[in-house]
Design an enzyme around this catalytic site. Structure first.
Site, PDB file in Angstrom:
ATOM      1  CG  HIS A 142      -1.958   1.101   1.170  1.00 32.79           C
ATOM      2  ND1 HIS A 142      -3.157   0.725   1.699  1.00 32.79           N
ATOM      3  CD2 HIS A 142      -2.069   2.185   0.666  1.00 32.79           C
ATOM      4  CE1 HIS A 142      -3.958   1.979   1.738  1.00 32.79           C
ATOM      5  NE2 HIS A 142      -3.251   2.785   0.891  1.00 32.79           N
ATOM      6  CG  HIS A 165      -0.347  -3.842  12.772  1.00 38.95           C
ATOM      7  ND1 HIS A 165       0.593  -2.896  12.706  1.00 38.95           N
ATOM      8  CD2 HIS A 165      -0.839  -4.058  14.069  1.00 38.95           C
ATOM      9  CE1 HIS A 165       0.828  -2.670  14.140  1.00 38.95           C
ATOM     10  NE2 HIS A 165      -0.159  -3.280  14.926  1.00 38.95           N
ATOM     11  CD  GLU A 178      -4.574  -2.879   0.619  1.00 33.61           C
ATOM     12  OE1 GLU A 178      -4.965  -4.139   1.127  1.00 33.61           O
ATOM     13  OE2 GLU A 178      -4.048  -2.180   1.582  1.00 33.61           O
ATOM     14  CG  HIS A 195      -7.948  -2.257   8.701  1.00 30.82           C
ATOM     15  ND1 HIS A 195      -6.911  -1.617   7.944  1.00 30.82           N
ATOM     16  CD2 HIS A 195      -8.086  -1.886  10.129  1.00 30.82           C
ATOM     17  CE1 HIS A 195      -6.732  -0.333   8.793  1.00 30.82           C
ATOM     18  NE2 HIS A 195      -7.183  -0.701  10.112  1.00 30.82           N
ATOM     19  CG  ASP A 196      -7.480  -3.721  12.946  1.00 30.70           C
ATOM     20  OD1 ASP A 196      -6.282  -3.611  12.930  1.00 30.70           O
ATOM     21  OD2 ASP A 196      -8.302  -2.882  13.267  1.00 30.70           O
ATOM     22  NE  ARG A 224      -1.784   5.242   3.924  1.00 38.27           N
ATOM     23  CZ  ARG A 224      -2.024   3.947   4.273  1.00 38.27           C
ATOM     24  NH1 ARG A 224      -0.839   3.135   4.545  1.00 38.27           N
ATOM     25  NH2 ARG A 224      -3.311   3.464   4.572  1.00 38.27           N
TER      26      ARG A 224
END
Length: 239
Positions: A43, A214, A70, A190-191, A45
């Site tokens: 991802h 993560h 992403e 996500h999570d 940025r």
């Protein structure tokens, strides 16, 4: 069978905190593949605080599994995707200063823009996925604008899982069902972690792919990367 795509952003964050090239996110990605991961997610940025555009270019010819990029489809991101041509691009509406992704698209409110982006990527043979909250209306809108898949933003599921797994997953099941009825593929991320992943997959077994970074990288600090990837694959397949 649900596939595991490992997000290697956290490896790059650690590298960037010190400078130099240790740890090397490219080596980490190749190791993840060697240890059983079925895809690699990045991802990038605009501020390149973790994965850099140059990392994406280096990774593309080396990977042997699915490559998923992403990001918010700003012009520079669109140009990168068109140049690199990953297997999949996931469109995420994160602001430039967002610490991490924190919401899905209002697809219908951005229909013309997202439709144009999906058409551009589809013309290059790139699968498109739109990041949404667990809302059946957004899934239907994603199908209408030409996406191939949706990715369900699973932070709310993770937050509610400890108190009531069934209640936490209910809106995701509804949105996933709507997506399937529209002919869309289904991703989630996500999570997600070793505590909540298996229940999600057992409840929504037609999930095509989960993207996890993560939690997986944090777990690997204690258990090692190879063992951790094995643990996540076991959670995905054990139902």
């Amino acid at each position: 069978m649900t596939r595991l795509s490992v997000n290697i952003n956290k490896i790059a964050t650690l590298r960037n905190s010190r400078g130099g090239d240790v740890p090397d996110p490219v080596k980490a990605a190749l190791d993840c593949e060697r240890f059983g991961a079925e895809g690699i997610t990045v991802h990038p940025r605009p501020d390149e605080r973790h994965i850099r555009y140059s990392d994406v270019r280096t990774l593309r010819p080396l990977l042997t599994t699915e490559f998923n990029i992403e990001g918010n489809p700003i012009p520079a991101f669109i140009d990168l995707v068109c140049e690199v041509r990953p297997d999949q691009v996931t469109l995420v509406p994160d602001a430039a200063d967002a610490i991490t992704s924190n919401a899905g698209w209002d697809v219908r409110g951005n229909m013309d823009f997202l439709n144009a982006v999906c058409r551009k990527f589809s013309s290059l043979g790139i699968r498109t996925s739109i990041f949404i909250d667990p809302d059946p209306r957004q899934a239907v809108a994603a199908a209408e604008c030409g996406a191939d898949r949706i990715e369900l933003y699973t932070a709310t599921y993770s937050e509610g899982y400890a108190s009531s797994p069934e209640k936490a997953v209910a809106p995701y099941l509804e949105a996933a069902t709507a997506a399937r009825e529209c002919g869309l593929g289904l991703n989630a991320g996500h999570d997600l972690n070793l505590d909540n992943l298996n229940f999600f997959i057992r409840t929504i077994p037609w999930t095509d792919e989960v993207s996890i970074g993560h939690a997986l990288i944090c777990d690997s600090l204690y258990s090692g990367l190879e063992a951790t990837i094995g643990s996540y694959l076991s959670e995905i397949r054990n139902f």
